[in-house]
Design a protein around this motif. Structure first.
Motif: not given
Length: 86
Positions: A1-10, A14-18
């Motif tokens: 899976m590619t996360d296009l936003f992994e370089g951004y600080n949420p 931003s949507p929750p990640t957990q």
């Protein structure tokens, strides 16, 4: 899976990640401070906020209610199927 936003600080927008299934407790805090709470069955949810306020909220089923909570209390909580979104 590619996360296009992994370089951004949420940010808080931003949507929750957990997501954490919550068992309401009068003695234990959440593992992580929430960004929002979702319930499967509408009802009240008693929480301690990040600033230490204890309040009881009415939360409708299926709605992500934005709140920074550190504890969800058993006493005063009638909603079921509680999920903390972090």
């Amino acid at each position: 899976m590619t996360d296009l936003f992994e370089g951004y600080n949420p940010g808080l927008e931003s949507p929750p990640t957990q997501a954490e299934t919550v068992v309401p407790s009068d003695a234990n805090d959440l593992a992580f401070t929430s960004r929002a709470i979702n319930v499967a069955e509408t009802g009240t949810v008693a929480v301690t906020t990040l600033s230490g306020d204890v309040v009881t909220l009415y939360i409708a089923a299926g709605v992500a209610f934005p709140i920074r909570a550190t504890r969800i209390w058993s006493t005063g909580t009638t909603a079921t199927g509680i999920i903390s979104l972090c």
